[in-house]
Design a protein around this motif. Structure first.
Motif, PDB file in Angstrom:
ATOM      1  N   LEU A 193       5.162   8.798   3.392  1.00  0.00           N
ATOM      2  CA  LEU A 193       4.009   8.031   2.918  1.00  0.00           C
ATOM      3  C   LEU A 193       3.686   8.382   1.459  1.00  0.00           C
ATOM      4  O   LEU A 193       3.400   7.504   0.640  1.00  0.00           O
ATOM      5  N   LEU A 194       3.758   9.652   1.128  1.00  0.00           N
ATOM      6  CA  LEU A 194       3.425  10.075  -0.241  1.00  0.00           C
ATOM      7  C   LEU A 194       4.469   9.571  -1.241  1.00  0.00           C
ATOM      8  O   LEU A 194       4.125   9.191  -2.364  1.00  0.00           O
TER       9      LEU A 194
ATOM     10  N   THR B 123      -3.222  13.676  -8.333  1.00  0.00           N
ATOM     11  CA  THR B 123      -2.751  14.497  -7.217  1.00  0.00           C
ATOM     12  C   THR B 123      -3.826  14.581  -6.129  1.00  0.00           C
ATOM     13  O   THR B 123      -3.514  14.738  -4.953  1.00  0.00           O
ATOM     14  N   LYS B 124      -5.084  14.428  -6.504  1.00  0.00           N
ATOM     15  CA  LYS B 124      -6.177  14.428  -5.524  1.00  0.00           C
ATOM     16  C   LYS B 124      -6.070  13.227  -4.582  1.00  0.00           C
ATOM     17  O   LYS B 124      -6.329  13.323  -3.379  1.00  0.00           O
ATOM     18  N   LYS B 125      -5.685  12.081  -5.163  1.00  0.00           N
ATOM     19  CA  LYS B 125      -5.507  10.864  -4.355  1.00  0.00           C
ATOM     20  C   LYS B 125      -4.379  11.076  -3.327  1.00  0.00           C
ATOM     21  O   LYS B 125      -4.505  10.695  -2.155  1.00  0.00           O
ATOM     22  N   LEU B 126      -3.304  11.710  -3.770  1.00  0.00           N
ATOM     23  CA  LEU B 126      -2.198  12.001  -2.851  1.00  0.00           C
ATOM     24  C   LEU B 126      -2.680  12.923  -1.729  1.00  0.00           C
ATOM     25  O   LEU B 126      -2.320  12.749  -0.557  1.00  0.00           O
ATOM     26  N   ASP B 127      -3.503  13.892  -2.100  1.00  0.00           N
ATOM     27  CA  ASP B 127      -4.024  14.834  -1.114  1.00  0.00           C
ATOM     28  C   ASP B 127      -4.880  14.121  -0.069  1.00  0.00           C
ATOM     29  O   ASP B 127      -4.766  14.377   1.134  1.00  0.00           O
TER      30      ASP B 127
ATOM     31  N   GLU C 280      -4.749  10.940   0.811  1.00  0.00           N
ATOM     32  CA  GLU C 280      -3.868  10.114   1.659  1.00  0.00           C
ATOM     33  C   GLU C 280      -3.201  10.978   2.727  1.00  0.00           C
ATOM     34  O   GLU C 280      -3.098  10.585   3.891  1.00  0.00           O
ATOM     35  N   ALA C 281      -2.739  12.153   2.314  1.00  0.00           N
ATOM     36  CA  ALA C 281      -2.048  13.049   3.253  1.00  0.00           C
ATOM     37  C   ALA C 281      -3.006  13.538   4.335  1.00  0.00           C
ATOM     38  O   ALA C 281      -2.679  13.524   5.530  1.00  0.00           O
ATOM     39  N   GLU C 282      -4.191  13.943   3.916  1.00  0.00           N
ATOM     40  CA  GLU C 282      -5.151  14.453   4.908  1.00  0.00           C
ATOM     41  C   GLU C 282      -5.527  13.367   5.912  1.00  0.00           C
ATOM     42  O   GLU C 282      -5.558  13.613   7.131  1.00  0.00           O
ATOM     43  N   ASN C 283      -5.792  12.151   5.399  1.00  0.00           N
ATOM     44  CA  ASN C 283      -6.152  11.045   6.301  1.00  0.00           C
ATOM     45  C   ASN C 283      -5.042  10.784   7.311  1.00  0.00           C
ATOM     46  O   ASN C 283      -5.299  10.613   8.504  1.00  0.00           O
ATOM     47  N   PHE C 284      -3.815  10.755   6.822  1.00  0.00           N
ATOM     48  CA  PHE C 284      -2.693  10.449   7.710  1.00  0.00           C
ATOM     49  C   PHE C 284      -2.490  11.532   8.772  1.00  0.00           C
ATOM     50  O   PHE C 284      -2.284  11.244   9.957  1.00  0.00           O
ATOM     51  N   ILE C 285      -2.567  12.787   8.344  1.00  0.00           N
ATOM     52  CA  ILE C 285      -2.356  13.896   9.289  1.00  0.00           C
ATOM     53  C   ILE C 285      -3.430  13.878  10.373  1.00  0.00           C
ATOM     54  O   ILE C 285      -3.142  14.007  11.563  1.00  0.00           O
TER      55      ILE C 285
END
Ligand code: CO
Length: 249
Positions: free
Chosen positions: A26-27, A37-41, A43-48
């Motif tokens: 996804l990233l 990089t905060k936006k990527l973080d 997205e990752a947290e939401n997905f996990i």
């Protein structure tokens, strides 16, 4: 004590690993010039969390984010923030997830837009070093065969191996025994057995192997501020080739 996992433990680590792999996929699709990089973080947290898992790094020894986002000269543990990715950057994204009490951990270094030939080579060699190490992670081999595989491949290409951070066993904790250095003579250390789970993570520098940790107490950068790349997979030793639990499909 044996480091071998039971079948049911392996199944759980594998499930956590699949979530990690999906997060990295996804990233990859989000990484481009202009994104922070905060936006990527986020997205990752939401997905996990949507997957029913927990970000494994957040709160670990006080680490404040879901991913590590290490750009260019940053080796590992870059904290996501307002930094905007630019054309030509490289970014190591490291993701950990906990599901049902078990952990998966993996990292990939991605190009941002068009990158230099030298940066491309560094990424390619680091990825190859990881796969050589995975190939050496076979029943009956010694742990240092894995370490040696990383070192010899990276150094043959003229790059240097970071010695300040190591790979690790993984399972019911993010970091378990054994420690897995990315350098060493072959034929030493633990004898590998089917059912052992390892997070192998080469960090390869374009210049000096030396790193320093910044004032945020996390971000490790190369001392000469030249580029660094990082790849990681959670793998399981089997009776044949190791199984990659964090393979991105
Ligand atoms: Co790791």
């Amino acid at each position: 004590m044996s480091l071998k996992k039971t079948k049911s433990e392996l199944a759980k680590i594998k499930k956590a690993g699949i979530i990690v792999a999906k997060t990295l996929k996804l990233l990859k699709a989000k990484i481009r010039p202009g994104i922070t990089t905060k936006k990527l973080d986020n997205e990752a947290e939401n997905f996990i969390r949507k997957s029913g898992a927990i970000p494994a790094f957040k709160g670990y020894r006080g680490y404040p984010a879901t991913i590590c986002a290490s750009v260019n000269e940053e080796v590992v543990h870059g904290i996501p923030g307002g930094r905007i990715l630019r054309d030509g950057d490289i970014i190591s994204v490291d993701v950990g997830a906990e599901l049902d009490g078990f952990f998966g951990d993996a990292a990939i270094t991605y190009p941002v837009g068009r990158i230099s030939k030298q940066a491309g080579k560094l990424i390619e060699v680091t990825r190859e070093a990881l796969y050589k190490a995975i190939n050496a992670a076979r029943k009956g081999n010694h742990l240092s065969d894995v370490s040696h595989a990383v070192q010899s491949h990276a150094e043959k290409a003229g790059f240097s191996i970071v010695r300040d951070f190591v790979g690790h066993g993984i399972g019911a904790s993010l970091h378990e025994e054994p420690q897995i250095p990315n350098f060493g003579e072959p034929g030493y250390g633990l004898k590998l057995e089917a059912g052992m789970v390892l997070a192998i993570e080469p960090m390869v520098n374009a210049g000096t192997a030396k790193v320093v940790v910044l004032d945020d107490n996390w971000t490790a950068v190369t001392r000469d501020r030249k580029l660094s790349a990082h790849f990681e997979h959670t793998i399981c030793v089997t009776n044949a080739e190791a199984e990659i639990f964090t393979r991105v499909k």
